[in-house]
Design an enzyme around this catalytic site. Structure first.
Site, PDB file in Angstrom:
ATOM      1  N   ALA A  71     -18.141 -14.491  -1.309  1.00  0.00           N
ATOM      2  CA  ALA A  71     -17.041 -13.950  -2.095  1.00  0.00           C
ATOM      3  C   ALA A  71     -17.431 -13.965  -3.574  1.00  0.00           C
ATOM      4  O   ALA A  71     -18.382 -14.629  -3.967  1.00  0.00           O
ATOM      5  CB  ALA A  71     -15.803 -14.802  -1.879  1.00  0.00           C
ATOM      6  N   GLY A  96     -17.982 -14.219   3.399  1.00  0.00           N
ATOM      7  CA  GLY A  96     -17.597 -12.820   3.548  1.00  0.00           C
ATOM      8  C   GLY A  96     -18.805 -11.935   3.827  1.00  0.00           C
ATOM      9  O   GLY A  96     -18.684 -10.906   4.509  1.00  0.00           O
ATOM     10  N   GLU A  99     -19.337 -12.088   7.391  1.00  0.00           N
ATOM     11  CA  GLU A  99     -18.229 -11.399   8.073  1.00  0.00           C
ATOM     12  C   GLU A  99     -18.429  -9.879   8.037  1.00  0.00           C
ATOM     13  O   GLU A  99     -18.132  -9.183   9.006  1.00  0.00           O
ATOM     14  CB  GLU A  99     -16.890 -11.812   7.451  1.00  0.00           C
ATOM     15  N   GLU A 131     -17.238 -21.564   4.277  1.00  0.00           N
ATOM     16  CA  GLU A 131     -15.909 -21.680   3.640  1.00  0.00           C
ATOM     17  C   GLU A 131     -15.352 -23.096   3.640  1.00  0.00           C
ATOM     18  O   GLU A 131     -14.697 -23.509   2.682  1.00  0.00           O
ATOM     19  CB  GLU A 131     -14.915 -20.737   4.328  1.00  0.00           C
TER      20      GLU A 131
END
Ligand code: NAI
Length: 646
Positions: free
Chosen positions: A62, A101, A104, A124
């Site tokens: 992120a 992310g 992901e 995370e």
């Protein structure tokens, strides 16, 4: 220029993210990816899409600058869905790291290709969060529940070959990543893998969850994110995809607003800021091609091991041949221990040891870039060492002391070119503990100071600049922490209640247990030294115990009794007897009140340290306590967790 660009190689589209330094998933990147999906879906010439990143890494996570802001659309879960359900299959081409992310997004692609040295992961939980864009929902559908639990609840990244073994990636690319990915895209199988969101979740036996919860709870104690992540994974196997995504998102947003996540973000930013102080920007450092350590005892051996771990050849100087042998044996024991714990291969351990030259001859240091002194904590002994170093070392060599309490200015007195002298205070075990206090004297020049920070980066340490005072930052706060713990005991709180409260707070050990482990005599001798020098040092409860021969576990008892061969602390009637006249009877405090008192004492001393400029910022004090003294990371450190508004 746009951060997301599209190029064509025949029928293959190559989407490149170029958002230095680490291709973080900021709003512009999310927007660019979203638009690329629509553009390419409506382009009849394109059959498949390669997603690749410019620079040193794939999407590393992120955008940290968006951490504390409300999320801006397009939201990542939608972007990942769009990629996953695009009419054209997307292929992730991963180098460097695909984390959080970033991974992901890769999970939204139909295939994941990676270089052998790439790593993927969902870190995370280390920020007090759970993945927020399908990580907990898609991962079990890709690799099964066990690998998913491991990945999501530890936050540890997995490297190429292991990632391939687990099924997190489909193929390792040996040649040119872009060319190979395009070739792969040109030759896709007729039957493409079903998007993860359309696959069934694995069936998991009920007993699995109870076991996993017990194991994780034991590991993380009161840190909340790992168990919340486990709950997301469980939900992902029990309800449909969309409901599981909603549950994950709610958990993510809930944790994002939590105290623990705020604390972990604070530590994350403090750690990022620590290695590169603004004041040293642009200052050239001295070379660090090799090093020497003077003294091969506890600290010297640990420091030498840390230097070897970073690849520097090391010369170890001791007083005589027997001491050289002992020093080398100390080092061998460190590397053997690493082999036993699976951290090093035998061959690597041998190579580490082979890179150390033991000697009694200071002449061996004529071409050494950095010398770290770790001899006895005695001014006269240290002075002699620096006399020799001043004679034999190159004029630009950095000369450092690892003293804990002596004044570095006195150690450097008489040293020619004192600009190259600095304090580098390591913590025991020096090859493991991350903290490095960097203590310049008024004469230390900027290049030497910058080299201290460069050394920390090289060794993977967390550097904190400290001013000169007794105990620098960490040991000075430790003294006040211990004094407050004794004050509680004097007012009638049971020793074991104090320790239990600090364990409940998140320390691995309470203050008294920790003293028993390390030995009460070190601090005692130091106080005795100060008394001998005419200072007014009041008698501590610890002094009373040491005078009665109770120096800790090594003497079978300190604050507690110990049975032979057993490290479990047992409340001691002898101690009650010895301290009887100093303790008011029977006042109890609850655990939270005890922790408040002790952490409050740390923070108060921290404030004093800041006020006099011994530390530069509160976050540095937090780093000292977290990386040198076992303060629970998820509490953010004593300054953070006692500051207003947290
Ligand atoms: P130690 O007693 O284990 O080792 C000291 C070593 O220095 C011995 O092997 C001794 O033979 C050697 N030595 C003494 N005089 C020498 C000389 N003239 N030339 C070469 N070698 C000589 O002591 P330890 O615990 O390793 O402490 C060393 C320094 O590190 C001290 O200044 C101490 O305050 C500091 N320190 C200690 C920490 C700890 O947890 N033990 C933590 C941080 C700093």
């Amino acid at each position: 220029m746009s951060v997301v660009t599209i190029a064509r190689e025949g029928k293959i589209a190559v989407v490149t993210i170029d958002n230095p330094p680490v291709n973080a998933l900021g709003q512009a990147v999310r927007q660019g990816l979203s638009e690329a999906v629509s553009t390419l879906d409506s382009d009849p010439e394109v059959t498949a899409v390669v997603l690749i990143c410019a620079g040193r890494t794939f999407i590393a996570g992120a955008d940290v600058s968006e951490f504390d802001k409300p999320p801006q659309p397009p939201h990542l879960p939608d972007v990942v869905s769009a990629i996953e359900l695009a009419a054209k299959p997307w292929i992730a081409a991963i180098h460097g790291s695909a984390l959080g992310g970033g991974f992901e997004v890769a999970l939204g692609c139909r295939f994941r290709l990676a270089t052998a040295d790439a790593s993927v992961g969902l870190p995370e939980v280390t920020l007090g969060l759970v993945p927020g864009a399908g990580g907990t929902v898609r991962t079990p559908r890709l690799v099964g529940i066990e690998a998913a639990v491991d990945l999501v609840t530890t936050g540890k990244p997995v490297r190429g070959p292991r990632a391939l073994e687990l099924g997190l990636i489909d193929r390792i690319v040996e040649g040119d990543l872009r060319a190979d990915a395009v070739a792969f895209a040109q030759d896709l199988p007729d039957e493409l893998p079903v998007p993860l969101s359309l696959r069934p979740a694995p069936t998991v036996p009920e007993t699995f969850w109870g076991n996993a919860e017990t194991i994780i709870a034991k590991r993380v104690k009161r840190e909340t994110a790992p168990l919340r992540a486990l709950a997301c994974l469980r939900r992902a196997t029990e309800v449909d995809f969309a409901s599981a995504m909603a549950f994950e998102r709610t958990t993510f947003l809930d944790l994002r607003a939590s105290k623990q996540a705020a604390a972990l973000r604070h530590v994350f930013f403090a750690e990022r800021a620590a290695p590169r102080p603004a004041a040293l920007a642009g200052i050239e450092t001295r070379p660090l091609r090799n090093a020497a350590v003077i003294g091969g005892g506890t600290m010297g051996a640990g420091i030498a091991a840390a230097l070897r771990d970073a690849g520097l050849p090391v010369i170890l100087i001791e007083r005589d041949d027997a001491a050289v042998e002992r020093g080398l044996a100390n080092l061998k024991a460190i590397f053997d221990g690493a082999v036993k714990r699976g951290r090093l291969t035998e061959a690597a351990a041998e190579a580490r040891l082979a890179g150390v030259t033991g000697s009694t001859d200071y002449g061996a240091l004529a071409d050494t870039d950095l010398v770290i002194e770790a001899v006895f904590e005695e001014l006269s002994v240290k002075r002699q060492v620096f006399d020799e170093l001043g004679r034999v070392c190159r004029a630009d060599a950095v000369l450092a002391t690892n003293t804990s309490y002596l004044d570095p200015r006195s150690i450097a007195e008489g040293l020619p070119r004192p600009g190259r002298f600095i304090g580098l205070h390591f913590f025991s075990p020096a090859n493991i503990m991350k903290l490095l206090e960097i203590v310049p004297t008024p004469e230390t020049d900027a290049a030497t100071l910058a080299t201290g920070f460069a050394l920390a980066r090289l060794l993977g340490k967390v550097p904190v600049r400290a001013g000169i005072c007794e105990g620098f930052i960490g040991n000075r706060i430790l003294k006040h922490y211990r004094a407050e713990a004794e004050a509680l005991v004097r007012q009638g709180v049971a020793i074991r209640d104090v320790d239990a409260a600090m364990r409940a707070f998140g320390f691995a050990m309470g203050p008294f247990e920790a003293q028993d482990l390390g030995g009460l005599d070190i601090a005692f001798l130091q106080r005795e030294g100060a008394r001998a020098a005419g200072l007014d040092v009041s008698e501590t409860l610890g002094d009373i115990l040491v005078r009665a021969g109770r120096k800790g576990q090594k003497t079978g008892g300190g604050w507690y009794d110990y049975e032979a061969g057993d490290r479990r602390p047992l409340p001691s009637q002898d101690v009650d007897q010895l301290l009887r006249d100093h303790i008011k009877p029977g006042s109890a405090l609850d655990a939270a009140a005890i922790a408040d008192r002790l952490v409050g004492a740390m923070a108060r001393e921290g404030e004093a340290i800041l006020a006099e400029g011994t530390a530069e910022r509160p976050s540095d004090i937090d780093l000292v306590e977290i990386h040198g003294y076992g303060f629970p990371r998820w509490r953010g450190g004593p300054m953070f967790c006692t500051s207003a508004g947290t």
